[in-house]
Design a protein around this motif. Structure first.
Motif, PDB file in Angstrom:
ATOM      1  N   GLY A   1       0.951  -1.135  -0.004  1.00 39.91           N
ATOM      2  CA  GLY A   1       0.080   0.036  -0.003  1.00 39.91           C
ATOM      3  C   GLY A   1       0.930   1.240  -0.026  1.00 39.91           C
ATOM      4  O   GLY A   1       0.311   2.381   0.316  1.00 39.91           O
ATOM      5  N   ALA A   2       1.983   1.214  -0.186  1.00 37.91           N
ATOM      6  CA  ALA A   2       2.909   2.331  -0.411  1.00 37.91           C
ATOM      7  C   ALA A   2       2.355   3.241  -1.742  1.00 37.91           C
ATOM      8  O   ALA A   2       2.279   2.621  -2.557  1.00 37.91           O
ATOM      9  N   SER A   3       2.657   4.600  -1.417  1.00 28.27           N
ATOM     10  CA  SER A   3       2.188   5.311  -2.644  1.00 28.27           C
ATOM     11  C   SER A   3       3.310   6.348  -3.213  1.00 28.27           C
ATOM     12  O   SER A   3       3.315   6.939  -4.276  1.00 28.27           O
ATOM     13  N   LEU A   4       4.663   6.178  -2.508  1.00 30.41           N
ATOM     14  CA  LEU A   4       5.791   6.879  -3.178  1.00 30.41           C
ATOM     15  C   LEU A   4       7.099   5.862  -2.809  1.00 30.41           C
ATOM     16  O   LEU A   4       7.267   5.247  -1.745  1.00 30.41           O
ATOM     17  N   ALA A   5       8.106   5.852  -4.101  1.00 30.14           N
ATOM     18  CA  ALA A   5       9.261   5.212  -3.680  1.00 30.14           C
ATOM     19  C   ALA A   5      10.429   6.047  -3.777  1.00 30.14           C
ATOM     20  O   ALA A   5      10.561   6.923  -4.570  1.00 30.14           O
ATOM     21  N   TYR A   6      11.530   5.892  -2.855  1.00 24.37           N
ATOM     22  CA  TYR A   6      12.449   6.779  -3.083  1.00 24.37           C
ATOM     23  C   TYR A   6      13.998   6.098  -2.829  1.00 24.37           C
ATOM     24  O   TYR A   6      13.833   4.931  -2.004  1.00 24.37           O
ATOM     25  N   VAL A   7      14.923   6.864  -3.269  1.00 25.42           N
ATOM     26  CA  VAL A   7      16.315   6.231  -2.966  1.00 25.42           C
ATOM     27  C   VAL A   7      17.195   7.394  -2.967  1.00 25.42           C
ATOM     28  O   VAL A   7      16.982   8.382  -3.302  1.00 25.42           O
ATOM     29  N   TYR A   8      18.391   7.089  -2.172  1.00 22.86           N
ATOM     30  CA  TYR A   8      19.390   8.030  -2.385  1.00 22.86           C
ATOM     31  C   TYR A   8      20.676   7.650  -3.283  1.00 22.86           C
ATOM     32  O   TYR A   8      20.879   6.199  -3.101  1.00 22.86           O
ATOM     33  N   ILE A   9      21.077   8.604  -4.070  1.00 27.28           N
ATOM     34  CA  ILE A   9      22.199   7.938  -4.934  1.00 27.28           C
ATOM     35  C   ILE A   9      23.455   9.029  -4.864  1.00 27.28           C
ATOM     36  O   ILE A   9      23.281  10.245  -4.766  1.00 27.28           O
ATOM     37  N   MET A  10      24.659   8.425  -4.688  1.00 20.16           N
ATOM     38  CA  MET A  10      25.592   9.524  -4.865  1.00 20.16           C
ATOM     39  C   MET A  10      25.812  10.157  -6.091  1.00 20.16           C
ATOM     40  O   MET A  10      25.518   9.493  -7.077  1.00 20.16           O
ATOM     41  N   ASP A  11      25.941  11.405  -6.199  1.00 18.34           N
ATOM     42  CA  ASP A  11      25.843  12.218  -7.300  1.00 18.34           C
ATOM     43  C   ASP A  11      26.942  11.940  -8.244  1.00 18.34           C
ATOM     44  O   ASP A  11      26.967  12.264  -9.594  1.00 18.34           O
ATOM     45  N   SER A  12      28.160  10.843  -7.702  1.00 20.84           N
ATOM     46  CA  SER A  12      29.133  10.443  -8.713  1.00 20.84           C
ATOM     47  C   SER A  12      28.692   9.235  -9.486  1.00 20.84           C
ATOM     48  O   SER A  12      29.400   8.673 -10.076  1.00 20.84           O
ATOM     49  N   ASN A  13      27.644   8.666  -9.032  1.00 18.74           N
ATOM     50  CA  ASN A  13      27.220   7.242  -9.469  1.00 18.74           C
ATOM     51  C   ASN A  13      26.532   7.220 -10.667  1.00 18.74           C
ATOM     52  O   ASN A  13      25.165   7.247 -10.768  1.00 18.74           O
ATOM     53  N   ALA A  14      27.140   7.658 -12.084  1.00 19.43           N
ATOM     54  CA  ALA A  14      26.366   7.724 -13.169  1.00 19.43           C
ATOM     55  C   ALA A  14      25.409   6.599 -13.517  1.00 19.43           C
ATOM     56  O   ALA A  14      24.276   6.636 -13.947  1.00 19.43           O
ATOM     57  N   PRO A  15      25.864   5.365 -13.447  1.00 20.85           N
ATOM     58  CA  PRO A  15      25.281   4.348 -13.839  1.00 20.85           C
ATOM     59  C   PRO A  15      23.927   4.185 -12.962  1.00 20.85           C
ATOM     60  O   PRO A  15      22.775   3.772 -13.530  1.00 20.85           O
ATOM     61  N   SER A  16      24.162   4.528 -11.833  1.00 25.21           N
ATOM     62  CA  SER A  16      22.744   4.367 -10.980  1.00 25.21           C
ATOM     63  C   SER A  16      21.737   5.290 -11.160  1.00 25.21           C
ATOM     64  O   SER A  16      20.771   5.154 -11.400  1.00 25.21           O
ATOM     65  N   ILE A  17      22.198   6.514 -11.346  1.00 25.83           N
ATOM     66  CA  ILE A  17      21.206   7.863 -11.787  1.00 25.83           C
ATOM     67  C   ILE A  17      20.628   7.286 -12.981  1.00 25.83           C
ATOM     68  O   ILE A  17      19.252   7.400 -13.151  1.00 25.83           O
ATOM     69  N   ALA A  18      21.411   6.719 -14.008  1.00 26.91           N
ATOM     70  CA  ALA A  18      20.649   6.498 -15.363  1.00 26.91           C
ATOM     71  C   ALA A  18      19.802   5.100 -15.060  1.00 26.91           C
ATOM     72  O   ALA A  18      18.727   5.383 -15.646  1.00 26.91           O
ATOM     73  N   LEU A  19      20.190   4.429 -14.232  1.00 32.75           N
ATOM     74  CA  LEU A  19      19.097   3.307 -14.084  1.00 32.75           C
ATOM     75  C   LEU A  19      17.949   3.546 -13.325  1.00 32.75           C
ATOM     76  O   LEU A  19      16.682   3.312 -13.894  1.00 32.75           O
ATOM     77  N   PHE A  20      17.935   4.472 -12.216  1.00 41.16           N
ATOM     78  CA  PHE A  20      16.582   4.947 -11.676  1.00 41.16           C
ATOM     79  C   PHE A  20      15.937   5.968 -12.664  1.00 41.16           C
ATOM     80  O   PHE A  20      14.626   6.031 -12.450  1.00 41.16           O
ATOM     81  N   GLU A  21      16.623   6.862 -13.439  1.00 41.25           N
ATOM     82  CA  GLU A  21      15.826   7.718 -14.391  1.00 41.25           C
ATOM     83  C   GLU A  21      15.216   6.820 -15.198  1.00 41.25           C
ATOM     84  O   GLU A  21      14.012   7.152 -15.658  1.00 41.25           O
ATOM     85  N   LYS A  22      15.677   5.825 -15.837  1.00 37.08           N
ATOM     86  CA  LYS A  22      15.155   4.826 -16.794  1.00 37.08           C
ATOM     87  C   LYS A  22      13.702   4.102 -16.108  1.00 37.08           C
ATOM     88  O   LYS A  22      12.931   3.702 -16.961  1.00 37.08           O
ATOM     89  N   SER A  23      13.869   3.908 -14.771  1.00 38.19           N
ATOM     90  CA  SER A  23      12.787   3.504 -14.035  1.00 38.19           C
ATOM     91  C   SER A  23      11.771   4.282 -13.605  1.00 38.19           C
ATOM     92  O   SER A  23      10.875   3.926 -12.842  1.00 38.19           O
ATOM     93  N   GLY A  24      11.923   5.605 -13.993  1.00 37.78           N
ATOM     94  CA  GLY A  24      10.696   6.605 -13.909  1.00 37.78           C
ATOM     95  C   GLY A  24      11.001   7.353 -12.580  1.00 37.78           C
ATOM     96  O   GLY A  24      10.105   8.376 -12.283  1.00 37.78           O
ATOM     97  N   TYR A  25      12.216   7.409 -11.818  1.00 30.74           N
ATOM     98  CA  TYR A  25      12.216   8.013 -10.814  1.00 30.74           C
ATOM     99  C   TYR A  25      12.825   9.695 -11.229  1.00 30.74           C
ATOM    100  O   TYR A  25      13.588   9.896 -12.071  1.00 30.74           O
ATOM    101  N   SER A  26      12.455  10.714 -10.387  1.00 30.44           N
ATOM    102  CA  SER A  26      12.945  11.914 -10.697  1.00 30.44           C
ATOM    103  C   SER A  26      13.738  12.347  -9.555  1.00 30.44           C
ATOM    104  O   SER A  26      13.466  12.210  -8.508  1.00 30.44           O
ATOM    105  N   ARG A  27      14.532  13.332 -10.093  1.00 37.27           N
ATOM    106  CA  ARG A  27      15.579  14.044  -8.974  1.00 37.27           C
ATOM    107  C   ARG A  27      14.715  15.240  -8.180  1.00 37.27           C
ATOM    108  O   ARG A  27      14.171  15.826  -8.765  1.00 37.27           O
ATOM    109  N   HIS A  28      14.705  14.828  -6.903  1.00 43.15           N
ATOM    110  CA  HIS A  28      13.972  15.743  -5.987  1.00 43.15           C
ATOM    111  C   HIS A  28      14.939  16.965  -5.376  1.00 43.15           C
ATOM    112  O   HIS A  28      14.798  18.070  -5.365  1.00 43.15           O
ATOM    113  N   LYS A  29      16.181  16.492  -4.868  1.00 42.31           N
ATOM    114  CA  LYS A  29      16.868  17.256  -4.063  1.00 42.31           C
ATOM    115  C   LYS A  29      18.466  16.584  -3.890  1.00 42.31           C
ATOM    116  O   LYS A  29      18.492  15.640  -3.784  1.00 42.31           O
ATOM    117  N   ALA A  30      19.284  17.877  -3.782  1.00 42.51           N
ATOM    118  CA  ALA A  30      20.719  17.377  -3.500  1.00 42.51           C
ATOM    119  C   ALA A  30      20.764  17.435  -1.801  1.00 42.51           C
ATOM    120  O   ALA A  30      20.252  18.374  -1.111  1.00 42.51           O
TER     121      ALA A  30
END
Ligand SMILES: CC(C)(COP(=O)(O)OP(=O)(O)OC[C@H]1O[C@@H](n2cnc3c(N)ncnc32)[C@H](O)[C@@H]1OP(=O)(O)O)[C@@H](O)C(=O)NCCC(=O)NCCS
Length: 355
Positions: free
Chosen positions: A115-144
Motif C-alpha cells: 500500500g505504499a504510494s511513493l518510492a525513493y532512493v538516495y544516490i551518490m551524485d558521482s554514481n552515473a550508472p545508478s542515476i541512469a538506472l533510476f531515471e530509466k525506471s521513472g524516478y525523478s531528482r528531488h533534491k541534493a
C-alpha cells in the motif's frame, strides 16, 4: 537470459557480501563497504524490510540483489506509506543485462502490495550508472543532500560535563517529543512515540541508550544526539588512494609531528565512524555542546570520523563544518506509485541509517 527474483535467505549471506565487495565508491580514492556480519541488518531496522535476489533461470545462480523497506513517513505533514530501497548490486559478470531494472520492478511490486504510494532512493551524485538506472525506471531528482564526515583528531573544549549524560528509559517520552518538534514539517520524517523510539534503538545493531547523549537545562532536556558506531554493522575499508589524497597524506603525516592532525586512511585500513542519530534540539548551541562531547568520545575510542546527513545548508551540516572533512553529495530520487503522491516543497529529513 531469463531471470527470476526470490527473497534472500540466511544461506545467501556470503554471496550478498561478495556482490557488495565487488562495488567500490568514492572520488580521490575508493572505499568498499560490506555489511558484516549480517548482510541484511538494515532491513531489520524497519518492520517491513526485504532483500531480493535475481537469479539465472538456467542454473539458479544469483546475479544481483536489492534491499527495500516500507515505512510510514510524513509527506507535506501527512503520514504516508513510502518505500525506500538501497544496496542494488549486480555481479560484474552480469551487468547491462537488465538485472537491476528487474529488481526495481520487483521492489515496486512489493511496495504496491504493502500500500505504499511513493518510492525513493538516495544516490551518490558521482554514481552515473545508478542515476541512469533510476531515471530509466521513472524516478525523478528531488533534491541534493549532503553526508558530511568530520574527521576526529583533537579534543574539543567541552565544558558541559555536569549537564550532559546518557539516555535513560525515563527520558524516552520527553526526548521523542523533542525530536518530533525538531523535524516537524520535514518530508520523510517518521514521528516517534516513546515506544517506537525505544524499538528503533533496539533494532540498530550495537546501538544502545549509552550511545545517546542528552543535555539538561533547568531540569528539562534541551538537546539529544546519539552516536552509532557503524562498524558494528558495516565494515568500510579503503581500497585505493588518488594522487591528491597521497599528497595530502604526506603533508598531514609531516605536520602531525608538530601539532594534532587527522590521518588520511591508507589502502587496507578500516574507516571507523560514528553516525549522528537521532538528533533533537531547540537551540543550536545545545546541539553544538553535545557534538563536542561526542567528538571527545570518538577521539578516546579511536573513531576516524563523525557523520551527519541533511540538506546542504541545514544546521547539522554547519555544525560538522571543519577544515578536515569529507563531503559526500547525495541525490534524493523519488517516484510516485499512485500517480498523485509526490514529495512536497518542505525540507527533507535524512535518517543517517538510510545512507
Ligand atoms: C548500478 C548497477 C546496479 C546497475 O545494474 P545492471 O544490472 O547492470 O543494470 P541494468 O542492466 O538493469 O541497466 C538498466 C539501465 O540502467 C542504466 N545503466 C546501467 N549501468 C549503466 C552504466 N554503467 N552506464 C550508464 N548507464 C547504465 C542504463 O540506462 C541501462 O539501460 P540500457 O542497458 O538499456 O542502456 C550496477 O552497475 C552495479 O552493481 N554497480 C555497483 C553498485 C552500485 O553502484 N549500486 C547502486 C547504488 S546502491
Amino acid at each position: 537470459m531469463k531471470l527470476y527474483i526470490r527473497e534472500a535467505v540466511s544461506g545467501d549471506n556470503d554471496m550478498l557480501q561478495s556482490f557488495q565487495k565487488a562495488a567500490s565508491y568514492g572520488e580521490g580514492g575508493s572505499v568498499s563497504s560490506v555489511n558484516h556480519p549480517d548482510y541484511s541488518w538494515r532491513t531489520k531496522v524497519y518492520e517491513r524490510g526485504k532483500v531480493f535476489m535475481a537469479c539465472d533461470e538456467a542454473d539458479n545462480h544469483p546475479m544481483g540483489s536489492a534491499s527495500c523497506a516500507v515505512k510510514s513517513a510524513n509527506i507535506n505533514d501527512l503520514s504516508t506509506l513510502v518505500g525506500y530501497s538501497w544496496n542494488y548490486y549486480t555481479s560484474p559478470d552480469h551487468r547491462r543485462k537488465g538485472v537491476a531494472i528487474a529488481l526495481i520492478a520487483k521492489v515496486e511490486e512489493f511496495y504496491r502490495q504493502q500500500g505504499a504510494s511513493l518510492a525513493y532512493v538516495y544516490i551518490m551524485d558521482s554514481n552515473a550508472p545508478s542515476i541512469a538506472l533510476f531515471e530509466k525506471s521513472g524516478y525523478s531528482r528531488h533534491k541534493a543532500l549532503l553526508a558530511r564526515y568530520k574527521l576526529i583528531y583533537r579534543k574539543s573544549d567541552s565544558n558541559d560535563k555536569n549537564n550532559v549524560r546518557t539516555l535513560v528509559p525515563n527520558d524516552l517520552d520527553e526526548v521523542s517529543r523533542l525530536i518530533n518538534a525538531t523535524w516537524e514539517g520535514h518530508d520523510l520524517f517518521t514521528p516517534y512515540s516513546a515506544t517506537s523510539f525505544a524499538a528503533s534503538i533496539e533494532r540498530v545493531p550495537g546501538f544502545s541508550y549509552d550511545d545517546i547523549y542528552v543535555l539538561e537545562k533547568d531540569g528539562r532536556i534541551a538537546a539529544c544526539v546519539g552516536c552509532w558506531d557503524r562498524g558494528k554493522a558495516v565494515r568500510t575499508t579503503v581500497k585505493s588512494m588518488g594522487t591528491k589524497m597521497r599528497i595530502a597524506s604526506m603533508v598531514l603525516d609531516a605536520t602531525r609531528l608538530f601539532t594534532p592532525m587527522p590521518k588520511v586512511l591508507k589502502p587496507g585500513e578500516v574507516m571507523t565512524q560514528y553516525r549522528l542519530m537521532p538528533v533533537g534540539y531547540k537551540h543550536l548551541d545545545d546541539l553544538k555542546a553535545l557534538l563536542k562531547t561526542i567528538n571527545n568520545r570518538a577521539l578516546s575510542k579511536g573513531i576516524y570520523a563523525i557523520c551527519g546527513a541533511s540538506e546542504n545548508d541545514a544546521p547539522i551540516a554547519h555544525c560538522l563544518q571543519s577544515m578536515f572533512r569529507n563531503d559526500v553529495n547525495l541525490l534524493l530520487y523519488a517516484k510516485s506509485l499512485d500517480g498523485s503522491t509526490r514529495l512536497s516543497d518542505n525540507p527533507v529529513y535524512v535518517d543517517v541509517v538510510d545512507i
